[in-house]
Design a protein around this motif. Structure first.
Motif, PDB file in Angstrom:
ATOM      1  N   PRO A 141       0.807  -1.229   0.000  1.00  0.00           N
ATOM      2  CA  PRO A 141       0.000   0.000   0.000  1.00  0.00           C
ATOM      3  C   PRO A 141       0.837   1.276   0.000  1.00  0.00           C
ATOM      4  N   TRP A 142       1.704   1.384  -0.952  1.00  0.00           N
ATOM      5  CA  TRP A 142       2.484   2.600  -1.180  1.00  0.00           C
ATOM      6  C   TRP A 142       3.092   2.496  -2.571  1.00  0.00           C
ATOM      7  N   PRO A 143       3.479   3.613  -3.158  1.00  0.00           N
ATOM      8  CA  PRO A 143       4.104   3.556  -4.484  1.00  0.00           C
ATOM      9  C   PRO A 143       5.525   3.012  -4.399  1.00  0.00           C
ATOM     10  N   SER A 144       5.986   2.453  -5.495  1.00  0.00           N
ATOM     11  CA  SER A 144       7.384   2.057  -5.600  1.00  0.00           C
ATOM     12  C   SER A 144       8.134   3.224  -6.222  1.00  0.00           C
ATOM     13  N   PHE A 145       9.034   3.825  -5.462  1.00  0.00           N
ATOM     14  CA  PHE A 145       9.746   4.995  -5.951  1.00  0.00           C
ATOM     15  C   PHE A 145      10.753   4.615  -7.028  1.00  0.00           C
ATOM     16  N   ALA A 146      10.738   5.371  -8.118  1.00  0.00           N
ATOM     17  CA  ALA A 146      11.748   5.164  -9.152  1.00  0.00           C
ATOM     18  C   ALA A 146      13.123   5.504  -8.613  1.00  0.00           C
ATOM     19  N   VAL A 147      13.181   6.580  -7.819  1.00  0.00           N
ATOM     20  CA  VAL A 147      14.406   6.973  -7.119  1.00  0.00           C
ATOM     21  C   VAL A 147      14.012   7.420  -5.721  1.00  0.00           C
ATOM     22  N   CYS A 148      14.706   6.912  -4.732  1.00  0.00           N
ATOM     23  CA  CYS A 148      14.544   7.357  -3.357  1.00  0.00           C
ATOM     24  C   CYS A 148      15.864   7.953  -2.897  1.00  0.00           C
ATOM     25  N   PHE A 149      15.867   9.267  -2.690  1.00  0.00           N
ATOM     26  CA  PHE A 149      17.053   9.944  -2.165  1.00  0.00           C
ATOM     27  C   PHE A 149      17.079   9.813  -0.650  1.00  0.00           C
ATOM     28  N   LEU A 150      18.244   9.536  -0.108  1.00  0.00           N
ATOM     29  CA  LEU A 150      18.425   9.497   1.331  1.00  0.00           C
ATOM     30  C   LEU A 150      19.707  10.227   1.712  1.00  0.00           C
ATOM     31  N   GLY A 151      19.617  11.076   2.721  1.00  0.00           N
ATOM     32  CA  GLY A 151      20.815  11.582   3.354  1.00  0.00           C
ATOM     33  C   GLY A 151      21.252  10.586   4.418  1.00  0.00           C
ATOM     34  N   VAL A 152      22.468  10.732   4.886  1.00  0.00           N
ATOM     35  CA  VAL A 152      22.999   9.863   5.934  1.00  0.00           C
ATOM     36  C   VAL A 152      23.647  10.744   6.996  1.00  0.00           C
ATOM     37  N   GLY A 153      23.242  10.565   8.236  1.00  0.00           N
ATOM     38  CA  GLY A 153      23.835  11.331   9.314  1.00  0.00           C
ATOM     39  C   GLY A 153      25.143  10.727   9.788  1.00  0.00           C
ATOM     40  N   PRO A 154      25.935  11.483  10.538  1.00  0.00           N
ATOM     41  CA  PRO A 154      27.171  10.927  11.094  1.00  0.00           C
ATOM     42  C   PRO A 154      26.932   9.694  11.955  1.00  0.00           C
ATOM     43  N   ASP A 155      25.720   9.578  12.512  1.00  0.00           N
ATOM     44  CA  ASP A 155      25.366   8.401  13.315  1.00  0.00           C
ATOM     45  C   ASP A 155      24.820   7.264  12.474  1.00  0.00           C
ATOM     46  N   GLY A 156      24.745   7.467  11.148  1.00  0.00           N
ATOM     47  CA  GLY A 156      24.247   6.438  10.257  1.00  0.00           C
ATOM     48  C   GLY A 156      22.747   6.451  10.057  1.00  0.00           C
ATOM     49  N   HIS A 157      22.049   7.467  10.570  1.00  0.00           N
ATOM     50  CA  HIS A 157      20.593   7.472  10.388  1.00  0.00           C
ATOM     51  C   HIS A 157      20.223   7.843   8.958  1.00  0.00           C
ATOM     52  N   SER A 198      11.436  -0.716  -0.950  1.00  0.00           N
ATOM     53  CA  SER A 198      10.674  -1.149  -2.124  1.00  0.00           C
ATOM     54  C   SER A 198      10.964  -0.252  -3.322  1.00  0.00           C
ATOM     55  N   SER A 199      11.782   0.778  -3.121  1.00  0.00           N
ATOM     56  CA  SER A 199      12.180   1.667  -4.211  1.00  0.00           C
ATOM     57  C   SER A 199      13.018   0.907  -5.232  1.00  0.00           C
ATOM     58  N   LYS A 200      12.874   1.279  -6.496  1.00  0.00           N
ATOM     59  CA  LYS A 200      13.709   0.659  -7.518  1.00  0.00           C
ATOM     60  C   LYS A 200      15.170   1.024  -7.309  1.00  0.00           C
ATOM     61  N   ARG A 201      15.403   2.280  -7.020  1.00  0.00           N
ATOM     62  CA  ARG A 201      16.769   2.757  -6.813  1.00  0.00           C
ATOM     63  C   ARG A 201      16.825   3.575  -5.531  1.00  0.00           C
ATOM     64  N   VAL A 202      17.735   3.232  -4.666  1.00  0.00           N
ATOM     65  CA  VAL A 202      18.017   4.017  -3.475  1.00  0.00           C
ATOM     66  C   VAL A 202      19.353   4.707  -3.681  1.00  0.00           C
TER      67      VAL A 202
END
Length: 259
Positions: A141-157, A198-202
């Motif tokens: 019950p959510w879309p599959s993202f073609a691209v999912c951008f993520l930042g990363v914190g110094p703690d790895g979050h 579930s994103s195609k590309r992270v």
């Protein structure tokens, strides 16, 4: 490097500026390919300095005019539960950097509710999950993202999934309220790991020497509960876009010179 979709790629540029330009160019290539035959592209954005830098580079790239933005839907991996016009809002940052500069329909911009919306934090998280479900697939019950951008914190979050907290282990919800965040502001809304993965590309974008340790741990296969970035994985590709400072602990054989 191998073309295995399970393999994590590391792409390195000398500076944050060069990195933003490279990511923006790759992003436009990917969105153009996805929408070429009238298909819809769902994109998950991130906040932070590099998230904004990438979006500004997209806006400034002449190739942005070649995209049919009516086919692109924008979401956010997490959002700060602050007033709508607060500068901490990821959505406001994204609008200023890109969305206000391209012809994307307002109904294609899916913001989480702000703290002045009339909804409390739990209601806002539930409303975001319900909005995701409007674009769900046969699988979830959510879309599959073609691209999912993520930042990363110094703690790895990643998103607002912080180390050794309950939210990073939740698998039966799409969006969660976050309270007492270890990073201000304290109240947030975050997507969960099943949605992100579930994103195609992270695409994880990170810069600076303070991120080197988190990147090294993520690539080494650390526990995702302790280093959430280690658990981020796209179904087709997982790419870490980093500058040289962040790449100081990356083995040379993990770096992809061609992607």
């Amino acid at each position: 490097m191998s073309e295995s979709s399970a393999e994590k790629r590391v792409v390195v540029e000398a500076t944050p500026t060069a990195l933003a330009l490279r990511v923006a160019d790759r992003f436009l290539t990917r969105v153009k390919a996805r929408t070429r035959n009238g298909r819809v592209a769902h994109i998950a954005l991130t906040g932070g300095s590099m998230g904004g830098a990438v979006l500004r580079a997209v806006a400034d790239n002449p190739r942005a005019a070649d995209i049919d933005w009516s086919l692109v839907h924008f979401w956010w991996g997490d959002e700060r539960f602050v007033p709508r016009d607060d500068s901490d809002r990821n959505a406001l940052q994204s609008r200023n950097a890109l969305l206000d500069h391209i012809p994307v329909p307002e109904e294609n911009i899916h913001e989480a509710a702000a703290s002045d919306s009339g909804l409390n934090l739990d209601e806002a998280a539930a409303a975001y999950a319900a909005e995701l479900a409007r674009f769900g697939t046969d699988d979830h019950p959510w879309p599959s993202f073609a691209v999912c951008f993520l930042g990363v914190g110094p703690d790895g979050h990643i998103a607002s999934l912080f180390p050794d907290r309950e939210e990073v282990t939740v698998t039966d919800a799409a969006a969660l309220p976050v309270r007492d965040s270890p990073k201000p502001p304290p109240e947030r809304i975050t997507l969960t790991r099943p949605v992100l993965n579930s994103s195609k590309r992270v695409w994880l974008v990170l810069t600076g020497a303070d991120k080197a340790s988190a990147l090294g741990l993520a690539l080494a296969g650390a526990s995702y509960t302790s280093v959430p970035a280690a658990g981020a994985k796209g179904r087709k590709r997982t790419v870490y876009f980093v500058d040289e400072a962040a790449a100081s602990e990356v083995s040379p054989d993990l770096i992809d010179q061609t992607y």
